[in-house]
Design an enzyme around this catalytic site. Structure first.
Site, PDB file in Angstrom:
ATOM      1  N   HIS A 152      -0.923   2.261   0.185  1.00 43.55           N
ATOM      2  CA  HIS A 152       0.311   1.677   0.718  1.00 43.55           C
ATOM      3  C   HIS A 152       1.419   1.628  -0.338  1.00 43.55           C
ATOM      4  O   HIS A 152       1.507   0.674  -1.114  1.00 43.55           O
ATOM      5  CB  HIS A 152       0.004   0.266   1.248  1.00 43.55           C
ATOM      6  CG  HIS A 152       1.095  -0.325   2.090  1.00 43.55           C
ATOM      7  ND1 HIS A 152       0.898  -1.460   2.838  1.00 43.55           N
ATOM      8  CD2 HIS A 152       2.376   0.045   2.299  1.00 43.55           C
ATOM      9  CE1 HIS A 152       2.024  -1.756   3.478  1.00 43.55           C
ATOM     10  NE2 HIS A 152       2.939  -0.863   3.157  1.00 43.55           N
TER      11      HIS A 152
ATOM     12  N   ARG B  19      10.873   4.197   2.385  1.00 45.21           N
ATOM     13  CA  ARG B  19      11.009   2.736   2.387  1.00 45.21           C
ATOM     14  C   ARG B  19      10.965   2.222   3.826  1.00 45.21           C
ATOM     15  O   ARG B  19      11.773   2.631   4.666  1.00 45.21           O
ATOM     16  CB  ARG B  19      12.332   2.357   1.730  1.00 45.21           C
ATOM     17  CG  ARG B  19      12.546   0.861   1.581  1.00 45.21           C
ATOM     18  CD  ARG B  19      13.499   0.560   0.430  1.00 45.21           C
ATOM     19  NE  ARG B  19      14.872   0.965   0.733  1.00 45.21           N
ATOM     20  CZ  ARG B  19      15.827   0.131   1.154  1.00 45.21           C
ATOM     21  NH1 ARG B  19      15.575  -1.145   1.314  1.00 45.21           N
ATOM     22  NH2 ARG B  19      17.041   0.576   1.394  1.00 45.21           N
ATOM     23  N   ALA B  20      10.013   1.331   4.090  1.00 40.97           N
ATOM     24  CA  ALA B  20       9.763   0.923   5.478  1.00 40.97           C
ATOM     25  C   ALA B  20      10.917   0.099   6.052  1.00 40.97           C
ATOM     26  O   ALA B  20      11.317   0.279   7.203  1.00 40.97           O
ATOM     27  CB  ALA B  20       8.465   0.138   5.555  1.00 40.97           C
ATOM     28  N   SER B  21      11.463  -0.816   5.242  1.00 43.57           N
ATOM     29  CA  SER B  21      12.516  -1.676   5.782  1.00 43.57           C
ATOM     30  C   SER B  21      13.777  -0.879   6.088  1.00 43.57           C
ATOM     31  O   SER B  21      14.608  -1.296   6.891  1.00 43.57           O
ATOM     32  CB  SER B  21      12.831  -2.799   4.798  1.00 43.57           C
ATOM     33  OG  SER B  21      13.308  -2.262   3.588  1.00 43.57           O
TER      34      SER B  21
ATOM     35  N   HIS C  76      -0.744  -5.232   5.019  1.00 39.47           N
ATOM     36  CA  HIS C  76      -0.556  -6.633   4.622  1.00 39.47           C
ATOM     37  C   HIS C  76      -1.802  -7.452   4.956  1.00 39.47           C
ATOM     38  O   HIS C  76      -1.718  -8.549   5.512  1.00 39.47           O
ATOM     39  CB  HIS C  76       0.706  -7.216   5.282  1.00 39.47           C
ATOM     40  CG  HIS C  76       1.837  -6.220   5.331  1.00 39.47           C
ATOM     41  ND1 HIS C  76       2.313  -5.673   6.488  1.00 39.47           N
ATOM     42  CD2 HIS C  76       2.536  -5.631   4.335  1.00 39.47           C
ATOM     43  CE1 HIS C  76       3.279  -4.792   6.218  1.00 39.47           C
ATOM     44  NE2 HIS C  76       3.440  -4.749   4.917  1.00 39.47           N
TER      45      HIS C  76
ATOM     46  N   GLU D 197       1.365  -1.874  -2.040  1.00 43.79           N
ATOM     47  CA  GLU D 197       2.773  -1.865  -1.620  1.00 43.79           C
ATOM     48  C   GLU D 197       3.666  -2.250  -2.798  1.00 43.79           C
ATOM     49  O   GLU D 197       4.626  -3.004  -2.658  1.00 43.79           O
ATOM     50  CB  GLU D 197       2.996  -2.815  -0.429  1.00 43.79           C
ATOM     51  CG  GLU D 197       4.188  -2.432   0.435  1.00 43.79           C
ATOM     52  CD  GLU D 197       4.395  -3.331   1.649  1.00 43.79           C
ATOM     53  OE1 GLU D 197       3.788  -4.409   1.703  1.00 43.79           O
ATOM     54  OE2 GLU D 197       5.167  -2.945   2.534  1.00 43.79           O
TER      55      GLU D 197
ATOM     56  N   ARG E 260       8.328  -8.749  -5.562  1.00 45.50           N
ATOM     57  CA  ARG E 260       8.387  -8.022  -6.832  1.00 45.50           C
ATOM     58  C   ARG E 260       8.248  -8.905  -8.057  1.00 45.50           C
ATOM     59  O   ARG E 260       8.285  -8.440  -9.184  1.00 45.50           O
ATOM     60  CB  ARG E 260       9.702  -7.238  -6.920  1.00 45.50           C
ATOM     61  CG  ARG E 260       9.829  -6.256  -5.768  1.00 45.50           C
ATOM     62  CD  ARG E 260      11.038  -5.363  -5.901  1.00 45.50           C
ATOM     63  NE  ARG E 260      11.167  -4.533  -4.710  1.00 45.50           N
ATOM     64  CZ  ARG E 260      12.013  -3.533  -4.581  1.00 45.50           C
ATOM     65  NH1 ARG E 260      12.833  -3.233  -5.568  1.00 45.50           N
ATOM     66  NH2 ARG E 260      12.058  -2.836  -3.465  1.00 45.50           N
TER      67      ARG E 260
END
Ligand SMILES: [Zn+2]
Length: 341
Positions: free
Chosen positions: A6, A71-73, A223, A284, A290
């Protein structure tokens, strides 16, 4: 070998976002044709964007390969229409392909699909085929809610989704169930919308006969599976009350969780509750969280540290770090064979 299932290209050069900004700006004026300009990013810019981020962390944390997607978002399937989504997805996937070509030992590609609210998922088949057949990508990210927090699409067990599943089965690629940003202020994107979606997808899978129709279809719920492991008794009990098959003989044959849970007790619970055969190592990293945990002095997303702290057998450790990823993403074998790994 340690495969991180991920990872997203969260540190892509600014020119990618400039493209997106121009695309969104053009949407404001319906008289303008859909924006599809060039993106100028050099190989050096790509190297620079990764050397101090994902590559540095791979080295520091001792992981080998990251299964890497846009980038997922930023997928934001709710923005514009199907054309907007296609142009954006192609640009993002092209860039992932360049990353994987520059660093074949470190990254294997997974694609973003050009989904759009109200547009049948079969519309994404062509881009999935392009990424798998031309780029050698090994999976895709499937957004169960292209509306970005309003949940207007049918549940994942609905036949509405079957055309994309048929293609996934044919290509032998899994999907990570992955929502994008939330345009509903009720849901914080990574704190609520992501975890909701993970939990929601799992419950949907319990409710239907999807895996009877597609016995080899595979999903990764990221997640850590959302709220599912913590509430495992609830899901087992619901399946029982609904006269559904027990989870171990139904959903768990096709659904896998990653380890993107950012504290040790969460990973301990995950491993205690979910069979190790259903857990893939993931971090991830350089993603939603972060920072450094002041209690441990370590990065929250350094999930390998938590796994390393568990008393796993060598066999289980192999499954979690490598074996399960090879089983769920069979196309990875060819990619890894082509490199020194
Ligand atoms: Zn993600």
């Amino acid at each position: 070998m340690i495969i991180d299932c991920h990872g997203h290209y969260t540190t892509a050069p600014k020119a990618l976002q400039d493209y997106r900004d121009a695309q969104i700006a053009a949407l404001k004026d319906p008289a303008q044709p859909p924006y599809d300009g060039r993106i100028d990013i050099s190989d050096d810019q790509i190297r620079e964007s990764l050397e101090g981020a994902q590559l540095k962390l791979q080295r520091e944390r001792g992981t080998d390969v990251t299964i890497f997607s846009p980038r997922a978002s930023a997928m934001a399937h709710h923005v514009g229409d199907a054309r907007t989504s296609l142009n954006w997805s192609r640009r993002c996937n092209d860039l992932i392909h360049r990353v994987c070509t520059l660093y074949p030992d470190n990254f294997v590609g997974v694609c973003q699909l050009p989904q759009s609210p109200g547009v049948p998922p079969g519309n994404s088949i062509e881009e999935l085929e392009r990424c798998v057949n031309e780029f050698g990508f090994i999976g895709c990210n499937l957004n169960p809610d292209p509306s970005g927090g309003h949940w207007t699409a049918p549940p994942l067990i609905d036949k509405y989704w079957y055309p994309i599943y048929e293609k996934m089965v044919e290509l032998d690629v899994p999907a990570m169930v992955h929502v994008s940003s939330s345009c509903n202020p009720v849901f914080h994107a990574t704190g609520a919308h992501y975890i909701n979606a993970d939990t929601t997808a799992f419950m949907q899978f319990i409710q239907g006969d999807l895996f009877k129709d597609f016995p080899t279809l595979r999903f990764i719920i990221p997640h850590g599976g959302g709220a599912v492991p913590f509430h495992w008794g609830r899901y087992r009990g619901l399946a029982q009350d609904m006269k559904r098959p027990i989870l171990e003989e139904h959903v768990l044959k096709n659904v896998f969780f990653d380890t993107c849970v950012y504290h040790l007790p969460g990973i301990e619970l995950l491993l205690k509750v979910i069979p190790v055969d259903n857990i893939l190592f993931g971090s991830e990293m350089v993603g939603a969280v972060r920072g450094i945990d002041p209690r441990t002095g370590q990065y929250y997303d350094d999930t390998k540290r938590y796994v390393d702290a568990l008393p796993l057998t060598d066999a289980d450790r192999y499954k979690l770090f490598e074996g399960n990823a090879r089983r769920v993403y069979p196309r990875i074998a060819k990619k890894l064979k082509a490199t020194s790994k």
